[in-house]
Write a protein that holds these residues in place. Structure first.
Motif, PDB file in Angstrom:
ATOM      1  N   UNK A  24      28.011  71.967 -13.741  1.00 26.28           N
ATOM      2  CA  UNK A  24      26.657  71.768 -14.220  1.00 26.28           C
ATOM      3  C   UNK A  24      26.233  70.330 -13.914  1.00 26.28           C
ATOM      4  N   UNK A  25      25.038  70.162 -13.353  1.00 25.32           N
ATOM      5  CA  UNK A  25      24.588  68.832 -12.931  1.00 25.32           C
ATOM      6  C   UNK A  25      24.497  67.875 -14.118  1.00 25.32           C
ATOM      7  N   UNK A  26      23.846  68.282 -15.188  1.00 24.41           N
ATOM      8  CA  UNK A  26      23.764  67.484 -16.410  1.00 24.41           C
ATOM      9  C   UNK A  26      24.371  68.307 -17.544  1.00 24.41           C
ATOM     10  N   UNK A  27      25.642  68.061 -17.812  1.00 20.76           N
ATOM     11  CA  UNK A  27      26.403  68.843 -18.784  1.00 20.76           C
ATOM     12  C   UNK A  27      26.198  68.273 -20.190  1.00 20.76           C
ATOM     13  N   UNK A  28      25.575  69.075 -21.083  1.00 18.84           N
ATOM     14  CA  UNK A  28      25.276  68.623 -22.438  1.00 18.84           C
ATOM     15  C   UNK A  28      26.406  68.914 -23.421  1.00 18.84           C
ATOM     16  N   UNK A  29      27.513  69.430 -22.956  1.00 22.21           N
ATOM     17  CA  UNK A  29      28.625  69.751 -23.846  1.00 22.21           C
ATOM     18  C   UNK A  29      29.325  68.486 -24.334  1.00 22.21           C
ATOM     19  N   UNK A 136      29.724  66.921  -7.697  1.00 23.70           N
ATOM     20  CA  UNK A 136      30.686  67.974  -7.349  1.00 23.70           C
ATOM     21  C   UNK A 136      31.811  67.905  -8.366  1.00 23.70           C
ATOM     22  N   UNK A 137      32.835  68.699  -8.132  1.00 19.33           N
ATOM     23  CA  UNK A 137      33.953  68.700  -9.063  1.00 19.33           C
ATOM     24  C   UNK A 137      34.702  67.390  -9.112  1.00 19.33           C
ATOM     25  N   UNK A 138      34.609  66.587  -8.051  1.00 14.63           N
ATOM     26  CA  UNK A 138      35.360  65.327  -7.999  1.00 14.63           C
ATOM     27  C   UNK A 138      34.470  64.089  -7.871  1.00 14.63           C
ATOM     28  N   UNK A 139      33.156  64.257  -7.904  1.00 17.32           N
ATOM     29  CA  UNK A 139      32.240  63.131  -7.747  1.00 17.32           C
ATOM     30  C   UNK A 139      31.216  63.160  -8.876  1.00 17.32           C
ATOM     31  N   UNK A 140      31.096  62.018  -9.591  1.00 17.43           N
ATOM     32  CA  UNK A 140      30.100  61.862 -10.640  1.00 17.43           C
ATOM     33  C   UNK A 140      29.184  60.695 -10.301  1.00 17.43           C
ATOM     34  N   UNK A 141      27.925  60.865 -10.645  1.00 12.28           N
ATOM     35  CA  UNK A 141      26.905  59.844 -10.383  1.00 12.28           C
ATOM     36  C   UNK A 141      26.379  59.329 -11.714  1.00 12.28           C
ATOM     37  N   UNK A 142      26.355  58.009 -11.891  1.00 14.64           N
ATOM     38  CA  UNK A 142      25.845  57.426 -13.126  1.00 14.64           C
ATOM     39  C   UNK A 142      24.617  56.558 -12.858  1.00 14.64           C
ATOM     40  N   UNK A 143      23.679  56.575 -13.792  1.00 13.78           N
ATOM     41  CA  UNK A 143      22.500  55.711 -13.790  1.00 13.78           C
ATOM     42  C   UNK A 143      22.476  54.999 -15.134  1.00 13.78           C
ATOM     43  N   UNK A 144      22.492  53.657 -15.110  1.00 15.04           N
ATOM     44  CA  UNK A 144      22.575  52.855 -16.331  1.00 15.04           C
ATOM     45  C   UNK A 144      21.301  52.036 -16.502  1.00 15.04           C
ATOM     46  N   UNK A 208      31.594  57.787  -9.277  1.00 11.61           N
ATOM     47  CA  UNK A 208      33.023  57.809  -9.596  1.00 11.61           C
ATOM     48  C   UNK A 208      33.677  58.859  -8.726  1.00 11.61           C
ATOM     49  N   UNK A 209      34.650  58.462  -7.924  1.00 17.37           N
ATOM     50  CA  UNK A 209      35.359  59.356  -7.020  1.00 17.37           C
ATOM     51  C   UNK A 209      36.666  59.771  -7.670  1.00 17.37           C
ATOM     52  N   UNK A 210      36.839  61.080  -7.879  1.00  9.97           N
ATOM     53  CA  UNK A 210      38.032  61.534  -8.574  1.00  9.97           C
ATOM     54  C   UNK A 210      37.988  61.082 -10.025  1.00  9.97           C
TER      55      UNK A 210
END
Length: 250
Positions: A24-29, A136-144, A208-210
C-alpha cells in the motif's frame, strides 16, 4: 485457440499476483517498529543573504557566493503509523561563504575592494513530521517538513581590503590591509558579525533502500535576522542551506 486462451489466463493471473504483492502506497496501519535511529553524513552548500546595498549607499557592487558545507549527525524517528512519523536530529556542520564588494568614498578618487571569507560551525536541531510512502517492497520514500533551531559554536571572518586612493599629484596609490575577527558576536567584524541563534523552516526528502541505507536531500530556510550590528543602520542577514545526506538506519 486453446493455447492462446491459456497464455492470456497466465498473463492475467501474473498481473493480479503482482498487484496483490504491491504494498500500500500510504499504509495507515499501526507500525511494528516504533523507533528508527540513524547516523548520517551531510554535504552541500550554504549562503547568507544580505541587504547591504539598500542599507549602505557607499557599496556600489556586491557578489555573494555559496560556500561548501559538510557535517555529521544522528537522527531518531518515532513511527506513529506506517506512513506517519515524528522525527528529530542533532547535526554538527562546518559552513563557509565568500563575499566581494566595492566600496566608494565620498568622492570617486577613493575606492576600496573588500574580499571577505567566512567559516563557521554550528549545531543544528530540526524537528519535523515525516510522511513515509511505499514505492516497492524494498524502497520507501519520505517527505519531511518542520522547523529547525541552530546554535553557532565558533568561526572566523577574514577580510582583505584593497584601498585605492589618489594622492595630491593625481597618482593612484593602493594599500592592502587584512582584518580577522570572530564570526559570532564580535563587534570588530566588518559591517557586522552574527548572532549564534538561528531558526527557520526544515524541508527534506529521501529514500530508504532495504532496511538500512538512506539517501536524501534537504534545505533549511532561515527566518531569523542573524546580523549582529552595533551601528545606527541595522542590516538583515538570513541563512539558506542545501545539503545532501547519506546514512545508515538501525
Amino acid at each position: 485457440m486453446r493455447r492462446q486462451l491459456i497464455s492470456l489466463l497466465i498473463i492475467i493471473s501474473a498481473i493480479f499476483t503482482a498487484m496483490a504483492e504491491q504494498p500500500i502506497f500510504a499504509d495507515h496501519n499501526r507500525t511494528e517498529k516504533f523507533l528508527d535511529i540513524d547516523i548520517h553524513a551531510l554535504a552541500g552548500g550554504g549562503i547568507i543573504t544580505e541587504n547591504y546595498m539598500s542599507c549602505y549607499p557607499e557599496i556600489s557592487d556586491i557578489n555573494t557566493r555559496m560556500g561548501p558545507a559538510c557535517g555529521i549527525g544522528a537522527g531518531a524517528r518515532f513511527n506513529l503509523r506506517e506512513f506517519l512519523g515524528l522525527g528529530t536530529e542533532l547535526n554538527f556542520t562546518r559552513n563557509s561563504g565568500e563575499t566581494d564588494m566595492a566600496v566608494s568614498g565620498s568622492n570617486s578618487h577613493n575606492v576600496s575592494k573588500v574580499f571577505q571569507t567566512n567559516t563557521y560551525y554550528k549545531l543544528d536541531f530540526p524537528v519535523y513530521v515525516s510522511f513515509i510512502f511505499n514505492i516497492s517492497g524494498s524502497v520507501k520514500w519520505n517527505v519531511d517538513t518542520g522547523m529547525y533551531y541552530s546554535y553557532g559554536t565558533g568561526g572566523t571572518q577574514k577580510n582583505s581590503i584593497h584601498d585605492t586612493k589618489a594622492n595630491n599629484i593625481g597618482q593612484l596609490v593602493m594599500s592592502v590591509s587584512d582584518l580577522e575577527s570572530g564570526f559570532y558576536n564580535d563587534h570588530s567584524g566588518f559591517i557586522n558579525s552574527y548572532h549564534r541563534s538561528d531558526m527557520g523552516f526544515h524541508l527534506a526528502t529521501g529514500i530508504t533502500l532495504g532496511r538500512h541505507m538512506r539517501i536524501g536531500a534537504r534545505t533549511q530556510i532561515g527566518l531569523s535576522n542573524i546580523a549582529n550590528s552595533t551601528g545606527i543602520v541595522k542590516p538583515t542577514c538570513r541563512t539558506l542551506n542545501f545539503l545532501g545526506t547519506i546514512g545508515w538506519q538501525f
